[in-house]
Write an enzyme that holds these catalytic residues in place. Structure first.
Site, short mmCIF file in Angstrom:
data_model
loop_
_atom_site.label_atom_id
_atom_site.label_comp_id
_atom_site.label_asym_id
_atom_site.label_seq_id
_atom_site.Cartn_x
_atom_site.Cartn_y
_atom_site.Cartn_z
N TYR A 184 -28.25 -4.63 -13.95
CA TYR A 184 -28.94 -5.21 -14.99
C TYR A 184 -29.12 -6.67 -14.89
CZ TYR A 184 -29.61 -7.37 -19.66
OH TYR A 184 -30.18 -7.96 -20.86
N GLU A 228 -36.41 -8.84 -19.02
CA GLU A 228 -35.41 -7.94 -18.88
C GLU A 228 -35.76 -6.77 -17.92
OE1 GLU A 228 -32.30 -6.77 -22.12
OE2 GLU A 228 -33.71 -5.00 -21.62
#
Length: 424
Positions: A102, A189
């Site tokens: 992530y 993101e």
């Protein structure tokens, strides 16, 4: 923030030199089959909407053949998720995933930082809220210099990346930081970005949101409305944006709230200022009414701007009423609102005779403004006139949300009963 769908964000990542899977969007099952044939192997079929949890919603499917891609696309394109219809799917190569990670860049608005911030975790593929705090590394980024190579290496070391991969991860982080800055992002993101069996790092997903104020610097994006929207802009959204975009004198905000035109109890909502907006919603909520839209005319806008906003609010079909909610003593010349409302109501009420309109106006030039409203609408506000349910109030009810809500409810019930009796 102006948001991109996944396939749009990935196209801009690719142009910035970031690694993304081979793929293209498709709007029909046949197009999906053709893209899968072009890729030439197993593919992922991913529904494109502005919402998370797509895997759990069943709109991400892995298939092996173009025919399976066609069938999966047909199934996904028929769905509506969280009220949003799926109009496109992204067809892209199935990746050989060794490990998921992530990474995101966001704006840290805390007083101590006021800078970009990078967040990284070796636990990718899950909601950020689900990542254990100890596994999420956060580092503020110098807004002038950006993320330097030594910062990126430190970030990877803190997360426990092996020494042989540090250079690879540092390069990925710094390039992503440069992309974040280049496109004036509020959020960038990548969840997950993955390491393949060969050791390559690839952006398997992308959430990109652009700073509204920076949209004018990026005509290449083709963004019609620099504003947060849950889905595609409606006609009302486009008109509302044009009001603000073409006239900078005060605020003239207007956007769609996705109301159900068939269900009763929706009110054309027109507050004056942020505090009034919250109190106006309280007035509606207390009596079970709902806003059909959101609007605002504050900051001393001119009458023409107020007129355009009110005209749009009142033009919405099948609303059960309209409220001008000045729930605070506004430090602006309110006769602008009064003159605009007289013109709008004289034009709109004959089209919707009997529509409840509760007008609460207070602040500078209040007495004069209320007089303008009452005199300007006098021939409409009669027992048999199209404005028979128009009520005008001033500072005596400036914070009385319960009273305003109850008046709207009583008038709207009467209005609905009258329409039902007339068979409308």
């Amino acid at each position: 923030m102006a948001r991109f769908l996944e396939y749009q964000g990935k196209s801009w990542l690719a142009k910035a030199g970031m690694p993304v899977p081979k793929g293209r969007p498709a709007s029909t099952p046949q197009e999906a089959k053709e893209v899968a044939e072009w890729i030439g192997g197993p593919v992922a079929v991913k529904g494109q909407i502005q919402a998370g949890g797509r895997g759990k919603a069943g709109i991400v499917k892995l298939v092996n053949t173009p025919e399976e891609a066609e069938a999966a696309a047909a199934e996904i394109l028929a769905k509506t998720i969280k009220g949003l219809p799926i109009r496109q799917v992204l067809i892209e190569e199935k990746l050989d995933i060794k490990k998921e990670f992530y990474c995101s860049f966001v704006i840290n608005n805390s007083r101590e930082a006021r800078s970009p911030m990078v967040m990284f975790s070796t636990e990718g593929g899950m909601d950020i809220e689900s990542v254990p705090e100890e596994l999420l590394i956060k580092v503020n980024v110098d807004p002038i210099k950006g993320l330097q190579t030594y910062d990126a290496i430190d970030l990877a070391v803190k997360a426990g990346i092996q020494a042989k991969d540090l250079t690879k991860f540092a390069s990925f982080f710094t390039r992503l930081s440069q992309t974040f800055k280049k496109y004036d992002c509020q959020t960038l993101e990548i969840n997950p970005f993955i390491m393949t069996g060969k050791g390559d790092l690839i952006c398997a997903d992308c959430k990109m949101e652009i700073d509204n104020s920076a949209v004018g610097r990026h005509p290449e994006f083709g963004i019609k409305i620099a504003r947060d929207l849950p889905g595609e802009p409606t006609e009302l959204d486009i008109i509302g944006w044009s009001i603000e975009e073409t006239d900078a004198r005060g605020t003239g905000f207007l956007m769609n709230m996705g109301y159900d035109e068939v269900s009763p109890g929706y009110i054309g909502y027109h507050p004056i200022g942020g505090g009034s907006a919250m109190m106006g919603l309280d007035a509606l909520n207390q009596v079970g009414l709902k806003p059909a839209n959101f609007a605002d005319t504050s900051g001393n806008p001119v009458g023409s701007k107020i007129y355009r906003v009110a005209k749009c609010v009142l033009s919405q079909p099948n609303i059960d009423g309209y409220v001008l909610g000045g729930f605070m003593m506004a430090n602006q010349e309110q006769w602008h609102h009064a003159n605009a409302m007289v013109k709008v109501l004289r034009e709109e009420l004959p089209k919707k005779p009997g529509l409840p309109c509760v007008l609460l106006l207070c602040g500078n030039r209040e007495d004069e403004s209320l007089e303008i409203l009452r005199k300007g609408l006098a021939d409409l506000i009669t027992p048999d006139g199209p404005g028979k349910r128009v009520e005008v109030y001033g500072k005596e009810h400036v914070t009385d949300t319960k009273f305003i809500g109850e008046r709207l409810l009583a008038l709207s019930k009467d209005y609905r009963a009258e329409k039902e009796a007339q068979g409308k």
